[in-house]
Design a protein around this motif. Structure first.
Motif, PDB file in Angstrom:
ATOM      1  N   LEU A   1       0.856  -1.190   0.000  1.00  0.00           N
ATOM      2  CA  LEU A   1       0.000   0.000   0.000  1.00  0.00           C
ATOM      3  C   LEU A   1       0.888   1.234   0.000  1.00  0.00           C
ATOM      4  CD1 LEU A   1      -2.723  -1.017   2.619  1.00  0.00           C
ATOM      5  CD2 LEU A   1      -2.742  -1.341   0.144  1.00  0.00           C
ATOM      6  N   LEU A   2       0.705   2.062  -1.014  1.00  0.00           N
ATOM      7  CA  LEU A   2       1.537   3.247  -1.178  1.00  0.00           C
ATOM      8  C   LEU A   2       0.713   4.490  -0.909  1.00  0.00           C
ATOM      9  CD1 LEU A   2       4.075   3.955  -3.985  1.00  0.00           C
ATOM     10  CD2 LEU A   2       2.242   5.593  -3.595  1.00  0.00           C
ATOM     11  N   LEU A   3       1.289   5.402  -0.119  1.00  0.00           N
ATOM     12  CA  LEU A   3       0.597   6.637   0.235  1.00  0.00           C
ATOM     13  C   LEU A   3       1.497   7.820  -0.076  1.00  0.00           C
ATOM     14  CD1 LEU A   3      -1.752   8.149   1.678  1.00  0.00           C
ATOM     15  CD2 LEU A   3      -0.542   7.753   3.836  1.00  0.00           C
ATOM     16  N   ASP A   4       1.036   8.721  -0.935  1.00  0.00           N
ATOM     17  CA  ASP A   4       1.789   9.943  -1.252  1.00  0.00           C
ATOM     18  C   ASP A   4       1.548  10.956  -0.152  1.00  0.00           C
ATOM     19  OD1 ASP A   4       2.759   8.945  -3.639  1.00  0.00           O
ATOM     20  OD2 ASP A   4       1.020   9.640  -4.775  1.00  0.00           O
ATOM     21  N   GLU A   5       2.565  11.150   0.683  1.00  0.00           N
ATOM     22  CA  GLU A   5       2.410  12.019   1.840  1.00  0.00           C
ATOM     23  C   GLU A   5       3.628  12.903   2.040  1.00  0.00           C
ATOM     24  OE1 GLU A   5      -0.107  12.566   4.428  1.00  0.00           O
ATOM     25  OE2 GLU A   5      -0.978  12.071   2.512  1.00  0.00           O
ATOM     26  N   PRO A   6       3.474  14.046   2.722  1.00  0.00           N
ATOM     27  CA  PRO A   6       4.625  14.874   3.065  1.00  0.00           C
ATOM     28  C   PRO A   6       5.590  14.116   3.965  1.00  0.00           C
ATOM     29  CG  PRO A   6       2.583  16.070   3.399  1.00  0.00           C
ATOM     30  CD  PRO A   6       2.214  14.657   3.131  1.00  0.00           C
ATOM     31  N   THR A   7       6.887  14.413   3.830  1.00  0.00           N
ATOM     32  CA  THR A   7       7.901  13.740   4.638  1.00  0.00           C
ATOM     33  C   THR A   7       8.368  14.598   5.797  1.00  0.00           C
ATOM     34  OG1 THR A   7       9.650  14.622   3.234  1.00  0.00           O
ATOM     35  CG2 THR A   7       8.725  12.493   2.632  1.00  0.00           C
ATOM     36  N   LYS A   8       7.985  15.872   5.805  1.00  0.00           N
ATOM     37  CA  LYS A   8       8.410  16.782   6.865  1.00  0.00           C
ATOM     38  C   LYS A   8       7.210  17.248   7.680  1.00  0.00           C
ATOM     39  CE  LYS A   8      12.423  18.468   4.293  1.00  0.00           C
ATOM     40  NZ  LYS A   8      13.107  19.655   3.737  1.00  0.00           N
ATOM     41  N   SER A   9       7.481  17.984   8.718  1.00  0.00           N
ATOM     42  CA  SER A   9       6.502  18.639   9.587  1.00  0.00           C
ATOM     43  C   SER A   9       5.736  17.705  10.490  1.00  0.00           C
ATOM     44  CB  SER A   9       5.453  19.450   8.836  1.00  0.00           C
ATOM     45  OG  SER A   9       5.702  19.693   7.542  1.00  0.00           O
ATOM     46  N   ASP A  10       6.139  16.449  10.570  1.00  0.00           N
ATOM     47  CA  ASP A  10       5.400  15.520  11.414  1.00  0.00           C
ATOM     48  C   ASP A  10       5.546  15.872  12.890  1.00  0.00           C
ATOM     49  OD1 ASP A  10       5.431  11.975  12.074  1.00  0.00           O
ATOM     50  OD2 ASP A  10       3.743  13.312  11.817  1.00  0.00           O
ATOM     51  N   ASP A  11       6.756  16.361  13.250  1.00  0.00           N
ATOM     52  CA  ASP A  11       6.999  16.697  14.644  1.00  0.00           C
ATOM     53  C   ASP A  11       6.514  18.097  15.005  1.00  0.00           C
ATOM     54  OD1 ASP A  11       8.200  14.235  15.136  1.00  0.00           O
ATOM     55  OD2 ASP A  11      10.159  14.961  14.480  1.00  0.00           O
ATOM     56  N   ALA A  12       6.288  18.928  14.004  1.00  0.00           N
ATOM     57  CA  ALA A  12       5.829  20.296  14.259  1.00  0.00           C
ATOM     58  C   ALA A  12       4.744  20.667  13.257  1.00  0.00           C
ATOM     59  CB  ALA A  12       6.996  21.267  14.165  1.00  0.00           C
ATOM     60  N   PRO A  13       3.554  20.031  13.384  1.00  0.00           N
ATOM     61  CA  PRO A  13       2.508  20.246  12.384  1.00  0.00           C
ATOM     62  C   PRO A  13       2.029  21.685  12.300  1.00  0.00           C
ATOM     63  CG  PRO A  13       1.649  19.053  14.288  1.00  0.00           C
ATOM     64  CD  PRO A  13       3.126  19.102  14.444  1.00  0.00           C
ATOM     65  N   ILE A  14       2.065  22.428  13.424  1.00  0.00           N
ATOM     66  CA  ILE A  14       1.601  23.815  13.397  1.00  0.00           C
ATOM     67  C   ILE A  14       2.537  24.661  12.541  1.00  0.00           C
ATOM     68  CG2 ILE A  14       1.105  25.850  14.814  1.00  0.00           C
ATOM     69  CD1 ILE A  14       0.494  23.876  17.118  1.00  0.00           C
ATOM     70  N   LYS A  15       3.833  24.430  12.662  1.00  0.00           N
ATOM     71  CA  LYS A  15       4.813  25.156  11.854  1.00  0.00           C
ATOM     72  C   LYS A  15       4.593  24.909  10.374  1.00  0.00           C
ATOM     73  CE  LYS A  15       9.818  25.586  11.104  1.00  0.00           C
ATOM     74  NZ  LYS A  15      11.154  25.079  11.520  1.00  0.00           N
ATOM     75  N   ALA A  16       4.167  23.695  10.036  1.00  0.00           N
ATOM     76  CA  ALA A  16       3.965  23.331   8.628  1.00  0.00           C
ATOM     77  C   ALA A  16       2.880  24.164   7.953  1.00  0.00           C
ATOM     78  CB  ALA A  16       3.605  21.850   8.518  1.00  0.00           C
ATOM     79  N   LEU A  17       1.983  24.751   8.738  1.00  0.00           N
ATOM     80  CA  LEU A  17       0.922  25.579   8.162  1.00  0.00           C
ATOM     81  C   LEU A  17       1.482  26.842   7.513  1.00  0.00           C
ATOM     82  CD1 LEU A  17      -1.768  25.402  11.015  1.00  0.00           C
ATOM     83  CD2 LEU A  17      -1.362  23.801   9.139  1.00  0.00           C
ATOM     84  N   PHE A  18       2.730  27.203   7.866  1.00  0.00           N
ATOM     85  CA  PHE A  18       3.326  28.437   7.358  1.00  0.00           C
ATOM     86  C   PHE A  18       4.491  28.175   6.407  1.00  0.00           C
ATOM     87  CE2 PHE A  18       1.199  29.416  11.303  1.00  0.00           C
ATOM     88  CZ  PHE A  18       0.539  30.591  11.013  1.00  0.00           C
TER      89      PHE A  18
END
Length: 454
Positions: A232-249
């Motif tokens: 099962l393959l999922l196209d997902e971001p590789t970053k921001s997992d530890d800081a999801p709020i930061k990823a919004l910017f």
């Protein structure tokens, strides 16, 4: 034995609408119906509470905001928590909170007790909204995604209508408490919801829960043969997992994140100003309590129509122009509500106001769900909703303060309409290219690979 590779994103996007989709839609819809019911009952109970506890309009506005404060924190806390522990567990926690503590509100002996119970209930009310949107969006086929999310979230308006309709028949004879007794029903349904509601497939894949993930994939694509060697393959971001709020910017999303927050703030200001004060505004205009409850019913009827109709239009065109036009139309309808009109025109304007405020709120959740990648989706919706709750808190307080100034009817509705203009401008400024560019830049395949020998 050669392994079979299945792209999760593609499977969900291209899936035929199936009984499994119906199950997700039904349970999320039912939860949001009770969620909307629990929120709107304060507007139904408000006239009687003001008499029983001798509340001023400002005090009543502050009391209304106790649940909204809870909703603000609930949206932020549970939206982020859902990205960590899964949609299903967080939904169950939220349902337990808003149902049980709304029920306990019937036994409050004074405004302080009532405010504390409403705050705790508000944590669940605010938390469950973005998570149900995320779960529905993550399973909805791409071609009808906006429509399905809008249908699901129209449960908010259905719950509001049920609250207003039941209130018009029950409150006068049985007191405001009966509305809060009814709110306890979802607590009894928690074991059934746990059994019937599926977890997010994307969350299961990321967590490595291969058995559960493959069982759901088999339901989505029954024509495929899912085996131990299936990847099962999922196209997902590789970053921001530890800081999801930061990823919004990150990745040019910062400006649009702020615009979403502004739109949520303004939209929820209008929604909760109307939800909390419309019956009182109409009784002051000379209508009976029962008739004023029906105005609240018409507001929520409009909200349901606006959400579903807006969702259909968004799937055909795009959420951005649809929302921009809806907010502008909402501002116009609210301004016109301040003037004397024949009853049919009055009900029509209230319906349009509901369609373009409650309906727009629902479509805003859909827009945010589609704009951000899955890994930060409920974080994005939780924070947008949480910031929006500040507007929801300000709305009832500001409207209560306006009523103490004894301004004319036109001025009161003009003040409620101004946020609609600001929201229309904010959505117009949303940068759609940033979402496309950032997703393309951040994604790589995530695989769930179970060897054939397992």
């Amino acid at each position: 034995m050669d392994s079979q590779t299945l792209n999760i994103n593609k499977i969900i996007d291209e899936a035929k609408f199936s009984p499994f989709h119906w199950k997700v839609l039904f349970w999320c819809l039912l939860i949001i119906i009770f969620d909307g019911y629990d929120l709107i009952i304060y507007g139904v109970a408000l006239p009687l509470l003001m008499e029983e506890w001798a509340l001023t309009t400002v005090q009543a506005g502050l009391l209304a905001s106790s649940a909204l404060f809870g909703m603000m924190f609930g949206a932020m806390i549970f939206g982020t928590l859902s990205d960590k522990i899964g949609r299903k567990k967080t939904i169950l926690i939220c349902v337990g909170l808003f149902s049980s503590f709304t029920f306990f509100g019937a036994f409050a002996e004074n405004p302080i007790q009532f405010a504390i119970l409403r705050f705790i209930a508000g944590l669940g009310i605010g938390g469950v909204m973005p998570i149900c949107v995320a779960l529905t969006s993550e399973y909805a086929p791409k071609r009808i995604r906006s429509t399905l999310v809008a249908v699901m979230f129209s449960g908010y308006a259905i719950g509001g209508m049920a609250s207003a309709l039941l209130g018009s028949f029950l409150v006068v004879d049985y007191g405001w408490e009966v509305m809060f007794y009814i709110a306890g029903i979802p607590t009894l349904l928690l074991p059934i919801i746990w059994k019937m509601l599926p977890e997010s497939l994307m969350y299961l894949v990321k967590e490595g829960r291969e058995k559960d993930a493959k069982n759901i994939v088999q339901k989505l694509v029954p024509q495929e043969s899912i085996t131990a060697s299936t990847v099962l393959l999922l196209d997902e971001p590789t970053k921001s997992d530890d800081a999801p709020i930061k990823a919004l910017f990150l990745k040019n999303r910062g400006f649009t994140t702020i615009m979403f927050w502004v739109a949520f703030f303004m939209c929820l200001l209008m929604v909760y100003a109307l939800a909390s004060w419309l019956p009182k505004l109409m009784t002051q205009a000379g209508y009976s309590l029962g008739a004023s409850m029906l105005f609240l019913f018409a507001l929520n009827i409009g909200g349901m129509i606006g959400a579903i109709g807006g969702g259909v239009l968004a799937d055909k065109f795009h959420l951005k122009p649809v929302l921009t036009v809806m907010f502008a139309a909402g501002a116009i309808s609210l301004i016109l509500l301040g003037y004397n009109s024949p009853q049919i025109v009055l009900y029509t304007l209230i319906g349009v106001a509901g369609a373009t405020t409650i309906g727009s709120q629902i479509l805003l959740y859909t827009f945010v769900a589609q704009y951000y990648p899955t890994i930060v989706r409920t974080t994005a919706m939780g924070w947008a909703s949480g910031i929006g709750r500040i507007g929801a808190i300000v709305g009832p307080i500001l409207t209560g303060a306006l009523l103490t100034l004894e301004l004319n009817h036109q001025t009161n509705f003009l003040f409620i309409a101004i946020p609609g203009v600001i929201a229309a401008i904010a959505i117009f400024l949303v940068n759609l290219n940033a979402a496309v560019d950032s997703k393309q830049a951040e994604t790589k395949p995530i695989t769930l690979d179970v060897p054939a020998s397992a």
